[in-house]
Design a protein around this motif. Structure first.
Motif, PDB file in Angstrom:
ATOM      1  N   VAL A  41       0.836  -1.205   0.000  1.00 16.76           N
ATOM      2  CA  VAL A  41       0.000   0.000   0.000  1.00 16.76           C
ATOM      3  C   VAL A  41       0.871   1.254   0.000  1.00 16.76           C
ATOM      4  CG1 VAL A  41      -1.587   1.367   1.406  1.00 16.76           C
ATOM      5  CG2 VAL A  41      -2.006  -1.075   1.069  1.00 16.76           C
ATOM      6  N   VAL A  42       1.900   1.265   0.855  1.00 16.56           N
ATOM      7  CA  VAL A  42       2.804   2.428   0.917  1.00 16.56           C
ATOM      8  C   VAL A  42       3.486   2.645  -0.430  1.00 16.56           C
ATOM      9  CG1 VAL A  42       4.922   3.322   1.950  1.00 16.56           C
ATOM     10  CG2 VAL A  42       3.182   2.258   3.398  1.00 16.56           C
ATOM     11  N   LEU A  43       3.984   1.565  -1.036  1.00 13.05           N
ATOM     12  CA  LEU A  43       4.649   1.685  -2.333  1.00 13.05           C
ATOM     13  C   LEU A  43       3.663   2.113  -3.425  1.00 13.05           C
ATOM     14  CD1 LEU A  43       7.008  -1.432  -2.258  1.00 13.05           C
ATOM     15  CD2 LEU A  43       7.610   0.978  -1.936  1.00 13.05           C
ATOM     16  N   THR A  44       2.409   1.695  -3.308  1.00 19.08           N
ATOM     17  CA  THR A  44       1.397   2.108  -4.285  1.00 19.08           C
ATOM     18  C   THR A  44       1.172   3.612  -4.229  1.00 19.08           C
ATOM     19  OG1 THR A  44       0.271  -0.034  -4.192  1.00 19.08           O
ATOM     20  CG2 THR A  44      -1.008   1.840  -4.994  1.00 19.08           C
ATOM     21  N   TYR A  45       1.067   4.160  -3.025  1.00 14.48           N
ATOM     22  CA  TYR A  45       0.920   5.616  -2.900  1.00 14.48           C
ATOM     23  C   TYR A  45       2.149   6.332  -3.456  1.00 14.48           C
ATOM     24  CZ  TYR A  45      -3.378   5.607  -0.159  1.00 14.48           C
ATOM     25  OH  TYR A  45      -4.686   5.475   0.239  1.00 14.48           O
ATOM     26  N   PHE A  46       3.320   5.732  -3.260  1.00 12.37           N
ATOM     27  CA  PHE A  46       4.549   6.311  -3.810  1.00 12.37           C
ATOM     28  C   PHE A  46       4.491   6.341  -5.331  1.00 12.37           C
ATOM     29  CE2 PHE A  46       8.799   5.585  -5.590  1.00 12.37           C
ATOM     30  CZ  PHE A  46       9.486   6.682  -5.085  1.00 12.37           C
ATOM     31  N   LEU A  47       4.029   5.251  -5.940  1.00 10.39           N
ATOM     32  CA  LEU A  47       3.939   5.186  -7.401  1.00 10.39           C
ATOM     33  C   LEU A  47       2.871   6.125  -7.941  1.00 10.39           C
ATOM     34  CD1 LEU A  47       4.212   1.307  -7.906  1.00 10.39           C
ATOM     35  CD2 LEU A  47       5.995   3.019  -8.285  1.00 10.39           C
TER      36      LEU A  47
ATOM     37  N   GLY B 192       1.849   8.882  -6.555  1.00 13.72           N
ATOM     38  CA  GLY B 192       2.341  10.250  -6.408  1.00 13.72           C
ATOM     39  C   GLY B 192       3.272  10.679  -7.527  1.00 13.72           C
ATOM     40  N   ARG B 193       3.937   9.732  -8.155  1.00 11.62           N
ATOM     41  CA  ARG B 193       4.843  10.026  -9.267  1.00 11.62           C
ATOM     42  C   ARG B 193       4.246   9.649 -10.620  1.00 11.62           C
ATOM     43  NH1 ARG B 193       7.207   9.958  -4.851  1.00 11.62           N
ATOM     44  NH2 ARG B 193       9.264  10.864  -4.411  1.00 11.62           N
ATOM     45  N   ALA B 194       2.971   9.288 -10.605  1.00  8.86           N
ATOM     46  CA  ALA B 194       2.238   8.943 -11.832  1.00  8.86           C
ATOM     47  C   ALA B 194       2.847   7.744 -12.540  1.00  8.86           C
ATOM     48  CB  ALA B 194       2.167  10.148 -12.773  1.00  8.86           C
ATOM     49  N   TRP B 195       3.443   6.835 -11.777  1.00  4.66           N
ATOM     50  CA  TRP B 195       4.010   5.612 -12.355  1.00  4.66           C
ATOM     51  C   TRP B 195       2.966   4.497 -12.245  1.00  4.66           C
ATOM     52  CZ3 TRP B 195       9.341   5.930  -9.419  1.00  4.66           C
ATOM     53  CH2 TRP B 195      10.075   6.993  -9.950  1.00  4.66           C
ATOM     54  N   PHE B 196       1.837   4.675 -12.890  1.00  8.36           N
ATOM     55  CA  PHE B 196       0.715   3.764 -12.741  1.00  8.36           C
ATOM     56  C   PHE B 196       1.001   2.388 -13.331  1.00  8.36           C
ATOM     57  CE2 PHE B 196      -1.085   8.098 -13.067  1.00  8.36           C
ATOM     58  CZ  PHE B 196      -1.630   8.185 -11.780  1.00  8.36           C
ATOM     59  N   GLY B 197       1.871   2.325 -14.314  1.00  7.93           N
ATOM     60  CA  GLY B 197       2.175   1.050 -14.959  1.00  7.93           C
ATOM     61  C   GLY B 197       2.906   0.068 -14.060  1.00  7.93           C
ATOM     62  N   PHE B 198       3.461   0.570 -12.953  1.00  9.77           N
ATOM     63  CA  PHE B 198       4.206  -0.295 -12.048  1.00  9.77           C
ATOM     64  C   PHE B 198       3.328  -0.879 -10.939  1.00  9.77           C
ATOM     65  CE2 PHE B 198       7.487   2.470 -13.839  1.00  9.77           C
ATOM     66  CZ  PHE B 198       8.470   1.550 -14.154  1.00  9.77           C
ATOM     67  N   ILE B 199       2.097  -0.392 -10.821  1.00  2.61           N
ATOM     68  CA  ILE B 199       1.240  -0.833  -9.718  1.00  2.61           C
ATOM     69  C   ILE B 199       0.866  -2.303  -9.858  1.00  2.61           C
ATOM     70  CG2 ILE B 199      -0.991  -0.523  -8.585  1.00  2.61           C
ATOM     71  CD1 ILE B 199      -0.790   2.447  -9.221  1.00  2.61           C
ATOM     72  N   GLY B 200       0.477  -2.722 -11.068  1.00  3.21           N
ATOM     73  CA  GLY B 200       0.123  -4.123 -11.296  1.00  3.21           C
ATOM     74  C   GLY B 200       1.270  -5.078 -10.988  1.00  3.21           C
ATOM     75  N   PRO B 201       2.476  -4.827 -11.581  1.00  2.00           N
ATOM     76  CA  PRO B 201       3.622  -5.686 -11.260  1.00  2.00           C
ATOM     77  C   PRO B 201       3.988  -5.666  -9.781  1.00  2.00           C
ATOM     78  CG  PRO B 201       4.049  -4.465 -13.273  1.00  2.00           C
ATOM     79  CD  PRO B 201       2.776  -3.908 -12.700  1.00  2.00           C
ATOM     80  N   LEU B 202       3.781  -4.525  -9.133  1.00  2.00           N
ATOM     81  CA  LEU B 202       4.072  -4.437  -7.695  1.00  2.00           C
ATOM     82  C   LEU B 202       3.236  -5.442  -6.913  1.00  2.00           C
ATOM     83  CD1 LEU B 202       5.087  -3.147  -5.032  1.00  2.00           C
ATOM     84  CD2 LEU B 202       3.241  -1.469  -5.284  1.00  2.00           C
ATOM     85  N   TRP B 203       1.925  -5.446  -7.154  1.00  2.00           N
ATOM     86  CA  TRP B 203       1.043  -6.331  -6.392  1.00  2.00           C
ATOM     87  C   TRP B 203       1.197  -7.787  -6.804  1.00  2.00           C
ATOM     88  CZ3 TRP B 203      -0.912  -5.384  -1.915  1.00  2.00           C
ATOM     89  CH2 TRP B 203      -1.060  -4.050  -1.519  1.00  2.00           C
ATOM     90  N   LEU B 204       1.581  -8.016  -8.064  1.00  2.00           N
ATOM     91  CA  LEU B 204       1.904  -9.379  -8.479  1.00  2.00           C
ATOM     92  C   LEU B 204       3.124  -9.870  -7.712  1.00  2.00           C
ATOM     93  CD1 LEU B 204       1.464 -11.816 -10.317  1.00  2.00           C
ATOM     94  CD2 LEU B 204       2.892 -10.666 -12.038  1.00  2.00           C
ATOM     95  N   SER B 205       4.105  -8.997  -7.555  1.00  2.00           N
ATOM     96  CA  SER B 205       5.306  -9.350  -6.796  1.00  2.00           C
ATOM     97  C   SER B 205       4.976  -9.601  -5.335  1.00  2.00           C
ATOM     98  CB  SER B 205       6.355  -8.226  -6.904  1.00  2.00           C
ATOM     99  OG  SER B 205       6.723  -8.002  -8.253  1.00  2.00           O
ATOM    100  N   VAL B 206       4.089  -8.783  -4.769  1.00  2.00           N
ATOM    101  CA  VAL B 206       3.668  -8.976  -3.375  1.00  2.00           C
ATOM    102  C   VAL B 206       3.044 -10.360  -3.193  1.00  2.00           C
ATOM    103  CG1 VAL B 206       1.988  -8.250  -1.618  1.00  2.00           C
ATOM    104  CG2 VAL B 206       3.387  -6.540  -2.801  1.00  2.00           C
ATOM    105  N   CYS B 207       2.159 -10.734  -4.117  1.00  2.00           N
ATOM    106  CA  CYS B 207       1.501 -12.046  -4.036  1.00  2.00           C
ATOM    107  C   CYS B 207       2.502 -13.183  -4.175  1.00  2.00           C
ATOM    108  CB  CYS B 207       0.426 -12.165  -5.113  1.00  2.00           C
ATOM    109  SG  CYS B 207      -1.010 -11.089  -4.858  1.00  2.00           S
ATOM    110  N   VAL B 208       3.424 -13.062  -5.139  1.00  2.00           N
ATOM    111  CA  VAL B 208       4.407 -14.126  -5.374  1.00  2.00           C
ATOM    112  C   VAL B 208       5.322 -14.291  -4.164  1.00  2.00           C
ATOM    113  CG1 VAL B 208       6.408 -14.799  -6.751  1.00  2.00           C
ATOM    114  CG2 VAL B 208       4.355 -13.923  -7.879  1.00  2.00           C
ATOM    115  N   VAL B 209       5.830 -13.167  -3.643  1.00  3.33           N
ATOM    116  CA  VAL B 209       6.728 -13.218  -2.481  1.00  3.33           C
ATOM    117  C   VAL B 209       6.007 -13.824  -1.284  1.00  3.33           C
ATOM    118  CG1 VAL B 209       7.997 -11.826  -0.802  1.00  3.33           C
ATOM    119  CG2 VAL B 209       8.193 -11.315  -3.233  1.00  3.33           C
TER     120      VAL B 209
END
Length: 203
Positions: free
Chosen positions: A45-51, A53-70
């Motif tokens: 969640v914290v990293l999502t707000y960080f992304l 805030g910088r309009a890096w929306f394309g990284f949100i999906g891979p972020l949560w996929l990584s969270v699930c995998v880890v």
């Protein structure tokens, strides 16, 4: 039927008490998984707000996929290690484990549905569904183990299911992160400490 012996009330109570004790012994092994998910979700969640805030929306999906995998890898490795030390798996342990696998599966399906059909399920509705599923898992576990703590945690997740509709949409993710840490990671830490104590006492 011939040869069938009816149990006395005391014998029935003893069997129920044995099942409850087995369920408690088994359930403490879910503490590690709760710690992992209760830590990874707030971090995500914290990293999502960080992304955002910088309009890096394309990284949100891979972020949560990584969270699930880890999360899945850490929990799977831990349970593989635990089962290697245990001589047998009791029925109650299977019930508790399968219950939480079922809840996690439903949560993942809800997330996939929200991703595929965003117009049918808003973010608060998704969080409400997930919160109610987690609450159901904790309540069912409390029935099996007679842990009052689990009833309180289940109640907290029911409250969260409606809180997400009372707060601004932007803060709903933060609310889920806080709830995951307070009512998932911290109870998980409590159970994990009990597990370590039980392991040391059995040596």
């Amino acid at each position: 039927m011939m040869g069938t012996k009816s149990l006395s009330p005391q014998e029935q109570l003893d069997i129920i008490e044995t099942l409850v004790q087995e369920a408690r012994r088994s359930f403490i092994y879910t503490g590690y998984a709760s710690m992992v998910w209760g830590t990874l979700v707030p971090l995500g969640v914290v990293l999502t707000y960080f992304l955002v805030g910088r309009a890096w929306f394309g990284f949100i999906g891979p972020l949560w996929l990584s969270v699930c995998v880890v999360g899945i890898v850490l929990v799977a490795r831990y349970y593989h290690k635990i089962r290697g030390k245990q001589k047998k798996t009791v029925l109650v342990e299977r019930m508790v484990s399968n219950l939480w696998v079922f809840v996690l599966g439903l949560c993942l399906l809800a997330g996939v549905f929200a991703w595929l059909f965003p117009s049918f399920l808003s973010l608060p509705h998704l969080f409400c569904c997930v919160s109610l599923l987690v609450a159901t898992g904790y309540w069912a576990s409390s029935v099996l183990t007679a842990y009052v703590l689990l009833k309180l945690v289940a109640g907290a997740w029911v409250v969260q299911a409606f809180v997400v509709f009372w707060i601004p949409l932007y803060w709903s993710s933060l609310s889920m992160g806080i709830w995951a840490f307070v009512f998932e990671a911290l109870p998980g830490l409590y159970l994990y400490v009990k597990e370590r104590q039980q392991s040391r006492s059995s040596i």
